[in-house]
Design a protein around this motif. Structure first.
Motif, PDB file in Angstrom:
ATOM      1  N   TYR A 352      -7.480   6.541   6.750  1.00 21.13           N
ATOM      2  CA  TYR A 352      -6.405   7.191   5.994  1.00 21.13           C
ATOM      3  C   TYR A 352      -6.801   8.624   5.638  1.00 21.13           C
ATOM      4  CZ  TYR A 352      -3.427   3.063   5.152  1.00 21.13           C
ATOM      5  OH  TYR A 352      -2.557   2.002   5.291  1.00 21.13           O
ATOM      6  N   LEU A 358       0.114   8.992   9.698  1.00 22.38           N
ATOM      7  CA  LEU A 358       0.432   7.575   9.828  1.00 22.38           C
ATOM      8  C   LEU A 358       1.737   7.446  10.583  1.00 22.38           C
ATOM      9  CD1 LEU A 358      -0.053   4.516   8.824  1.00 22.38           C
ATOM     10  CD2 LEU A 358       1.722   5.083   7.136  1.00 22.38           C
ATOM     11  N   GLU A 373      -0.053   3.561   0.838  1.00 23.58           N
ATOM     12  CA  GLU A 373      -1.504   3.686   0.984  1.00 23.58           C
ATOM     13  C   GLU A 373      -1.849   5.029   1.610  1.00 23.58           C
ATOM     14  OE1 GLU A 373      -2.697  -1.070   1.406  1.00 23.58           O
ATOM     15  OE2 GLU A 373      -2.646   0.213   3.190  1.00 23.58           O
ATOM     16  N   ALA A 374      -1.059   5.439   2.614  1.00 27.78           N
ATOM     17  CA  ALA A 374      -1.276   6.749   3.242  1.00 27.78           C
ATOM     18  C   ALA A 374      -1.074   7.864   2.215  1.00 27.78           C
ATOM     19  CB  ALA A 374      -0.319   6.931   4.415  1.00 27.78           C
ATOM     20  N   TYR A 377      -3.923   8.527  -0.139  1.00 24.39           N
ATOM     21  CA  TYR A 377      -5.036   9.290   0.421  1.00 24.39           C
ATOM     22  C   TYR A 377      -4.594  10.616   1.043  1.00 24.39           C
ATOM     23  CZ  TYR A 377      -7.675   5.076  -0.446  1.00 24.39           C
ATOM     24  OH  TYR A 377      -8.278   4.005  -1.071  1.00 24.39           O
TER      25      TYR A 377
END
Length: 470
Positions: A352, A358, A373-374, A377
């Motif tokens: 990430y 992504l 989640e991407a 980070y």
């Protein structure tokens, strides 16, 4: 003897080792595998649909029906997690929620306890699992049968398709308040994306949920709206009002293992990320996740000699034997194409951090956990133009049309150009929740009746709910 044999067969059908062996053996024969899955489900349905659990519950819970205890219980069902913990998808969600709830127990007047349905359909406290999850000093923890009191809340964030709903119906008659989570209804609206066995099982599961639940909580506003619309289209599924709520998931990855030194594959992949632009895909390999289309789009770049990497993190799922074979034998494997089926959380975090973007190529999702989640980070997002991704990522993602691989390749090319100019959408400002915040949002729904909407059937059945589900 007959009951002992049934119990043995039940245990065998849900044994992870037996399931893994069967999948390995049947993998090369997808048509046969589909038939076996259907037979397996129908056998499970027959074995698990008896009323033994119901009879047991009625008899053994009788002495605690009317207990008026100030300290009530919030029972969190983890039946599928107990059977197999794959650390992805729904089970990552269950882990995130359960860990926060148990760590903060008691919550108001509720003490939090994990529970599960055993092979005979009886509900037990998951004391051994809880002890391990919280890293408590080991003692002789016993997974005893649950003691449910009037006013207790049962919440199931897991997806256990062979759930013993008769047991819940009996407990409901004694005052247990039941709430189920629904992660998506893709199995109802896009059944062609799944094996026939899953379609049958999910349809039965939804029917079971609707027969006993007092309310449902979805993982997004999109899914909540879809469930209400589906109920309006299928009025026979629910004949009395149903409160529907939703909450959003957490973005911070909870790693259950200490960070270890990278293995050879990890070193190779991270080196590739640093040397060339890298597109990251996270999620189980399934037809609905769009991996085939993504691979075809990337091959367009590789044919013209472009140094662009595709990293896929996810286990092989159903109906993907041909794609899995293609990935393993691809001429670009370990050159520009990398596939890890069992990546650790520590490696995922590094990917990430070090990838270029992504790629969320799913045709249908309930939420899209990799998106947040991407964003956590700071990884830019290229997402398919579907409603749920707009709800989660808003203006902080670059969207590509829901068409074909050529259009996807053009979109990736356009994003690369925008990124080189510093004009690509950035995920850094995207709103997201931590698992702590996600759990607090969930509790507002469960404990404070913060419902998004209520399904109201045209003709409300005035029959007592407990009687109608008995």
């Amino acid at each position: 003897m007959k009951n002992i044999l049934k119990g043995w067969i039940r245990a065998l059908l849900v044994d992870p080792k037996v399931i893994a062996i069967a999948r390995k053996f049947l993998g090369p024969f997808p048509i046969v595998e589909d038939y076996v899955r259907v037979w397996n489900y129908l056998l499970k349905k027959k074995l698990f649909s008896n009323n033994s659990a119901l009879t047991y519950t009625v008899r053994d819970q009788a002495n605690i029906v009317a207990v008026n205890c100030e300290q009530k219980q919030l029972l969190i069902d983890i039946s599928e997690l107990i059977l197999r913990d794959v650390h992805t998808g729904i089970q990552r969600v269950v882990h995130g929620i359960l860990q926060k709830l148990l760590s903060n127990s008691p919550i108001g007047h509720y003490i939090v306890k994990a529970v599960y349905a055993d092979a005979s359909g009886q509900l037990r406290f998951a004391n051994k699992f809880t002890q391990k999850l919280l890293a408590e000093v080991e003692h002789d923890a016993d997974d005893s049968l649950i003691e449910a009191r009037s006013g207790d809340i049962f919440f199931c964030p897991d997806l256990h398709l062979n759930y013993p709903f008769a047991t819940l119906a009996a407990l409901q008659q004694r005052g247990l308040h039941i709430i189920f989570a629904i992660h998506d209804i893709i199995g109802l609206r896009n059944a062609h994306l799944f094996p026939r066995a899953y379609e049958l099982a999910f349809t039965d599961w939804i029917a079971g949920v609707m027969s006993v639940t007092d309310a449902i909580v979805c993982v997004s506003r999109t899914v909540a709206s879809e469930v209400k619309t589906w109920l309006e289209e299928h009025p026979g599924q629910r004949t009395y009002p149903l409160p529907i709520g939703y909450f959003h998931l957490g973005a911070n990855i909870e790693s259950s293992q200490p960070i270890q030194a990278p293995e050879n594959d990890s070193i190779l992949i991270l080196a590739a990320c640093r040397s060339h632009p890298t597109i990251l895909m996270v999620g189980t390999i399934e037809p609905r996740k769009g991996h085939s289309q993504a691979l075809a789009a990337m091959e367009i770049f590789w044919k013209v000699g472009m140094d662009l990497n595709l990293v896929i993190i996810g286990k092989e799922g159903w109906r993907t034997q041909q794609l899995a074979r293609q990935l393993r034998r691809h001429p670009e494997r370990n050159q520009h194409l990398f596939w890890l089926e069992n990546a650790s959380d520590s490696l995922l975090i590094e990917l990430y951090k070090q990838s270029s973007a992504l790629l969320a190529a799913s045709f249908a999702e309930g939420f899209g956990l990799p998106l947040i989640e991407a964003a956590y980070y700071g990884l830019p997002i290229i997402a398919r133009d579907i409603p749920i991704f707009h709800e989660v990522a808003g203006e902080y993602a670059y969207y590509f049309p829901n068409t074909n691989s050529s259009d996807l390749a053009e979109s990736i090319q356009h994003w690369l150009e925008l990124d080189a100019q510093g004009n690509a959408p950035q995920s850094k400002g995207m709103p997201y929740l931590t698992w702590e915040q996600s759990t607090q949002q969930l509790l507002k729904v469960l404990l404070e009746d913060n419902w998004y909407t209520t399904y109201q059937p045209d003709k409300v059945d005035t029959t007592n709910k407990s009687d109608s589900t008995g």
